[in-house]
Design an enzyme around this catalytic site. Structure first.
Site, short mmCIF file in Angstrom:
data_model
loop_
_atom_site.label_atom_id
_atom_site.label_comp_id
_atom_site.label_asym_id
_atom_site.label_seq_id
_atom_site.Cartn_x
_atom_site.Cartn_y
_atom_site.Cartn_z
CG HIS A 119 -15.25 14.54 13.61
ND1 HIS A 119 -15.75 15.78 13.93
CD2 HIS A 119 -15.41 14.42 12.27
CE1 HIS A 119 -16.17 16.40 12.85
NE2 HIS A 119 -15.98 15.58 11.81
CG ASP A 120 -15.76 16.48 17.58
OD1 ASP A 120 -15.05 16.63 18.59
OD2 ASP A 120 -15.35 16.71 16.41
N GLY A 137 -20.30 14.03 11.98
CA GLY A 137 -19.62 14.70 13.07
C GLY A 137 -20.56 15.50 13.95
#
Length: 255
Positions: A119-120, A137
């Site tokens: 994520h991200d 992340g």
């Protein structure tokens, strides 16, 4: 162009020439632009926007909910550019509201089998991620970077342009532009001169970068002293890229 044994949600938006293989699933909120091919058994969930001429291979999981315990189902996104190859069994997750809410992958990236993009993450263009490479992340990867097989970057790490992580290298620090790192924890292993030659860097620029490496890593200087010496040299855009990637580091650099 869509196999009868594929499942495409009515709320997905696919260009007319997108190909979808059997047993693939494309969920609501997915947008796929022209020329993209989704092989069999792939899973794409939204909100996800995928550009042109991408190739997504079998058993890839693209746009899934992230593996962050703070995630509570917020409508975060994944954005993918053009001309990427996403190979077998890759996992690419959407963002979180703790960051910008979006995971981004640029264009012309080769993402080999079993690579994980958490994520991200913010991934630039023209990168190569070999099999089983892993980005935690919030990792930022610039452009023209190579992650060798089984290499990985800790969350929030930044990897600068033209850098390379050797096979099995695991970094918990930022990797400056042009650097090669190896080992666990990752340590400097020279500069990616072969990558520079393949991209037609001038001999003069490569010579400046070679001396810059020695100044930062081999002359026993404090980092502030090394940077002061480099900034006093004649201007070269690639040398400045190396300097800037060090000065912008918030985690500290592999050194």
């Amino acid at each position: 162009m869509i196999h009868p044994q594929a499942v495409v949600d009515p709320k997905a938006e696919l260009a007319a020439d997108v190909e979808v293989g059997p047993f693939s699933y494309i969920g609501p909120g997915v947008e796929i632009d022209s020329g993209t091919v989704v092989n069999s058994h792939a899973c794409i969930k939204g909100p996800t926007k995928i550009g042109k001429r991408n190739r997504i291979f079998q058993f890839a999981s693209v746009g899934e909910d992230c593996q962050d315990k703070k995630y509570k189902g917020e409508p975060t996104r994944l954005e993918i550019g053009d001309d990427n190859h996403i190979r077998e069994c890759c996992t690419i997750h959407r963002g979180t509201i703790q960051d910008e809410g979006v995971t981004r992958i640029g264009s012309r990236n080769l993402i080999m089998g079993y690579v994980h993009v958490a994520h991200d993450c913010q991934i630039g263009d023209d990168n190569i991620f070999a099999a089983h490479a892993t980005m935690a992340g919030h990792v930022h990867v610039a452009h023209d970077v190579i992650f060798a097989g089984f290499s990985g970057a800790h969350q929030f790490c930044h990897v600068g342009p033209y850098a390379m992580l050797g096979m099995g290298a695991l970094t918990g620090k930022d990797v400056p532009a042009f650097m090669m790192v190896a080992g666990n924890p990752a340590r400097p292993a020279g500069m990616n001169f072969e990558g520079m030659r393949r991209r037609n860097f001038s001999k003069e620029s490569m010579s400046l970068l070679k001396d810059a490496y020695k100044t930062v890593y081999m002359r026993g200087l404090k980092l502030e002293q090394a940077l002061a010496q480099l900034e006093a040299k004649p201007h070269d855009p690639n040398l400045q890229l190396f300097i800037d990637s060090i000065k912008s580091s918030s985690r500290g650099i592999a050194r």
